[in-house]
Motif scaffolding. Structure first.
Motif, PDB file in Angstrom:
ATOM      1  N   LEU A 106       2.876  13.789   6.320  1.00  0.00           N
ATOM      2  CA  LEU A 106       2.672  14.610   7.502  1.00  0.00           C
ATOM      3  C   LEU A 106       1.766  13.926   8.514  1.00  0.00           C
ATOM      4  CD1 LEU A 106       2.256  18.176   5.942  1.00  0.00           C
ATOM      5  CD2 LEU A 106       4.246  17.239   7.108  1.00  0.00           C
ATOM      6  N   ASP A 107       1.076  12.874   8.087  1.00  0.00           N
ATOM      7  CA  ASP A 107       0.241  12.106   9.005  1.00  0.00           C
ATOM      8  C   ASP A 107       1.155  11.272   9.890  1.00  0.00           C
ATOM      9  OD1 ASP A 107      -1.597  10.590  10.313  1.00  0.00           O
ATOM     10  OD2 ASP A 107      -2.542   9.768   8.518  1.00  0.00           O
ATOM     11  N   THR A 108       0.993  11.426  11.215  1.00  0.00           N
ATOM     12  CA  THR A 108       1.885  10.700  12.118  1.00  0.00           C
ATOM     13  C   THR A 108       1.515   9.228  12.253  1.00  0.00           C
ATOM     14  OG1 THR A 108       0.523  11.365  14.010  1.00  0.00           O
ATOM     15  CG2 THR A 108       2.416  12.758  13.466  1.00  0.00           C
ATOM     16  N   ALA A 109       0.348   8.812  11.749  1.00  0.00           N
ATOM     17  CA  ALA A 109      -0.068   7.423  11.863  1.00  0.00           C
ATOM     18  C   ALA A 109       0.777   6.534  10.954  1.00  0.00           C
ATOM     19  CB  ALA A 109      -1.545   7.287  11.495  1.00  0.00           C
ATOM     20  N   VAL A 110       1.213   5.390  11.490  1.00  0.00           N
ATOM     21  CA  VAL A 110       2.002   4.422  10.734  1.00  0.00           C
ATOM     22  C   VAL A 110       1.215   3.121  10.681  1.00  0.00           C
ATOM     23  CG1 VAL A 110       4.141   3.097  10.673  1.00  0.00           C
ATOM     24  CG2 VAL A 110       4.172   5.477  11.444  1.00  0.00           C
ATOM     25  N   PRO A 111       0.936   2.576   9.485  1.00  0.00           N
ATOM     26  CA  PRO A 111       0.184   1.318   9.392  1.00  0.00           C
ATOM     27  C   PRO A 111       0.887   0.192  10.143  1.00  0.00           C
ATOM     28  CG  PRO A 111       0.380   2.365   7.237  1.00  0.00           C
ATOM     29  CD  PRO A 111       1.292   3.105   8.160  1.00  0.00           C
ATOM     30  N   THR A 112       0.118  -0.633  10.824  1.00  0.00           N
ATOM     31  CA  THR A 112       0.707  -1.689  11.660  1.00  0.00           C
ATOM     32  C   THR A 112       0.485  -3.094  11.113  1.00  0.00           C
ATOM     33  OG1 THR A 112      -1.283  -1.700  13.027  1.00  0.00           O
ATOM     34  CG2 THR A 112       0.540  -0.297  13.752  1.00  0.00           C
ATOM     35  N   SER A 113      -0.151  -3.212   9.946  1.00  0.00           N
ATOM     36  CA  SER A 113      -0.310  -4.536   9.345  1.00  0.00           C
ATOM     37  C   SER A 113      -0.163  -4.430   7.836  1.00  0.00           C
ATOM     38  CB  SER A 113      -1.684  -5.128   9.691  1.00  0.00           C
ATOM     39  OG  SER A 113      -2.728  -4.335   9.161  1.00  0.00           O
ATOM     40  N   GLY A 114       0.471  -5.436   7.252  1.00  0.00           N
ATOM     41  CA  GLY A 114       0.672  -5.455   5.809  1.00  0.00           C
ATOM     42  C   GLY A 114       1.914  -4.704   5.373  1.00  0.00           C
ATOM     43  N   ARG A 145       6.708  -3.416   6.893  1.00  0.00           N
ATOM     44  CA  ARG A 145       5.952  -4.665   6.990  1.00  0.00           C
ATOM     45  C   ARG A 145       5.446  -4.809   8.424  1.00  0.00           C
ATOM     46  NH1 ARG A 145       8.399  -9.622   4.098  1.00  0.00           N
ATOM     47  NH2 ARG A 145       7.384  -8.482   2.383  1.00  0.00           N
ATOM     48  N   ASP A 146       4.135  -4.791   8.562  1.00  0.00           N
ATOM     49  CA  ASP A 146       3.507  -4.868   9.889  1.00  0.00           C
ATOM     50  C   ASP A 146       4.065  -3.804  10.834  1.00  0.00           C
ATOM     51  OD1 ASP A 146       2.042  -7.013   8.933  1.00  0.00           O
ATOM     52  OD2 ASP A 146       3.488  -8.488   9.658  1.00  0.00           O
ATOM     53  N   GLY A 147       4.271  -2.614  10.281  1.00  0.00           N
ATOM     54  CA  GLY A 147       4.704  -1.481  11.088  1.00  0.00           C
ATOM     55  C   GLY A 147       6.190  -1.356  11.304  1.00  0.00           C
ATOM     56  N   GLU A 148       6.969  -2.337  10.840  1.00  0.00           N
ATOM     57  CA  GLU A 148       8.416  -2.321  11.027  1.00  0.00           C
ATOM     58  C   GLU A 148       9.113  -2.066   9.693  1.00  0.00           C
ATOM     59  OE1 GLU A 148       9.962  -2.466  13.901  1.00  0.00           O
ATOM     60  OE2 GLU A 148       8.087  -2.744  15.017  1.00  0.00           O
ATOM     61  N   PRO A 149      10.170  -1.238   9.673  1.00  0.00           N
ATOM     62  CA  PRO A 149      10.870  -0.952   8.416  1.00  0.00           C
ATOM     63  C   PRO A 149      11.736  -2.123   7.960  1.00  0.00           C
ATOM     64  CG  PRO A 149      11.958   0.166  10.224  1.00  0.00           C
ATOM     65  CD  PRO A 149      10.721  -0.469  10.805  1.00  0.00           C
ATOM     66  N   GLY A 155       0.828  -1.203   0.000  1.00  0.00           N
ATOM     67  CA  GLY A 155       0.000   0.000   0.000  1.00  0.00           C
ATOM     68  C   GLY A 155       0.860   1.251   0.000  1.00  0.00           C
ATOM     69  N   TRP A 156       0.199   2.399  -0.028  1.00  0.00           N
ATOM     70  CA  TRP A 156       0.907   3.680  -0.094  1.00  0.00           C
ATOM     71  C   TRP A 156       0.386   4.583   1.011  1.00  0.00           C
ATOM     72  CZ3 TRP A 156       5.006   4.769  -3.153  1.00  0.00           C
ATOM     73  CH2 TRP A 156       5.439   6.101  -3.203  1.00  0.00           C
ATOM     74  N   VAL A 157       1.275   5.009   1.900  1.00  0.00           N
ATOM     75  CA  VAL A 157       0.880   5.957   2.932  1.00  0.00           C
ATOM     76  C   VAL A 157       0.676   7.306   2.253  1.00  0.00           C
ATOM     77  CG1 VAL A 157       1.511   7.072   5.097  1.00  0.00           C
ATOM     78  CG2 VAL A 157       2.150   4.690   4.692  1.00  0.00           C
ATOM     79  N   ALA A 158      -0.562   7.776   2.268  1.00  0.00           N
ATOM     80  CA  ALA A 158      -0.940   8.897   1.406  1.00  0.00           C
ATOM     81  C   ALA A 158      -0.324  10.217   1.812  1.00  0.00           C
ATOM     82  CB  ALA A 158      -2.467   9.028   1.369  1.00  0.00           C
ATOM     83  N   GLU A 159      -0.033  10.425   3.075  1.00  0.00           N
ATOM     84  CA  GLU A 159       0.424  11.741   3.525  1.00  0.00           C
ATOM     85  C   GLU A 159       1.527  11.589   4.559  1.00  0.00           C
ATOM     86  OE1 GLU A 159       1.482  14.990   3.773  1.00  0.00           O
ATOM     87  OE2 GLU A 159      -0.415  15.200   2.693  1.00  0.00           O
TER      88      GLU A 159
END
Length: 264
Positions: free
Chosen positions: A72-80, A109-113, A66-70
């Motif tokens: 500046l958004d501090t949210a980091v995806p934690t799955s996938g 991957r699952d929130g880890e780089p 997926g693509w983190v759209a922004e």
């Protein structure tokens, strides 16, 4: 891991291509914009095409991510799997005609780089890292400094402004006083957060700290610094969690413990 090594090489190529495009458009004169909306419009005209180029190249390399759209958004995806990228990290410096900006790309991957690239084309610096393998600057392995606090040059940055966090702003001010009175040689802010954290990994800086939730900006440099051998924690020395930790500290072995004491 061999597959990931090949992917890192291709990600670096995509990041370099994006950096070359932005370098062509960069001007040494500062922007003429006199207010924030005008500055944002001027930046968007340059950044949007570069971001689209980077997204096109990286999506082709790993379409399932997926693509983190922004950024500046501090949210980091934690799955996938997710691409976390910033085509022009250091927007303010870019608009002011300064060379301290970078292109960053991180695969999560699952929130880890898993891998990261931080490329500052006008400074001639390209940092890369692969989880569990190491970190490099311009293709050479790097390691953090072992300077003691009295000889250390450390860096910091203001808390992220979107959203504003009054507690983080207060901590930023008090922490600067604590570190300055704690005996460091110098405190600086040298541009993009990701680049400064990466520079801890190569020993160009002895440490970097920041308050506030800023995982999206910190993760690329955090992987590079950690893989180089720097200590990457929260401001107290506990494990750093991008979505939860109120503070961040990356430092070489000679300064980490004392800085964590000063910051906490």
């Amino acid at each position: 891991m061999e597959h990931m090594s090949e992917l890192l090489v291709r990600v670096e190529a995509a990041v370099r291509e994006t950096g070359a495009r932005l370098t062509e458009l960069h001007r040494p004169e500062p922007t003429r914009a006199t207010d924030r909306p005008a500055a944002m419009r001027a930046f968007a005209e340059l950044d949007a095409p570069a971001a689209e180029l980077l997204r096109e190249r990286l999506s082709a390399l790993h379409p399932q991510a997926g693509w983190v759209a922004e950024e500046l958004d501090t949210a980091v995806p934690t799955s996938g799997d997710w691409w976390l990228c910033d085509a022009t990290d250091g927007a303010i410096q870019y608009l002011l005609g300064l060379p301290h900006w970078a292109v960053t790309a991180t695969l999560l991957r699952d929130g880890e780089p898993l891998l990261a690239v931080v490329h500052a084309p006008q400074l001639g610096l390209t940092y890369t890292a692969l989880c569990g393998t190491g970190a490099w600057l311009n293709g050479r392995p790097i390691a953090p400094s072992r300077r003691e606090l009295a000889a250390a040059v450390v860096a910091t940055s203001q808390p992220p402004t979107v959203p504003a966090d009054p507690t983080a702003v207060h901590r930023a001010g008090s922490s600067l006083s604590a570190v300055l009175s704690g005996g460091v040689l110098a405190v600086r802010n040298l541009g993009p957060t990701s680049l400064q954290v990466a520079q801890v990994g190569s020993g160009h800086l002895d440490a970097f700290w920041e308050f506030g939730l800023d995982g999206a900006n910190l993760l690329p440099g955090a992987l590079i610094a950690a893989e180089a051998g720097a200590m990457v924690t929260d401001h107290t020395g506990a494990p750093w969690r991008p979505a939860e930790s109120a503070g961040f500290l990356a430092a070489g072995p000679g300064t980490h413990a004392e800085l964590a004491r000063l910051l906490s």
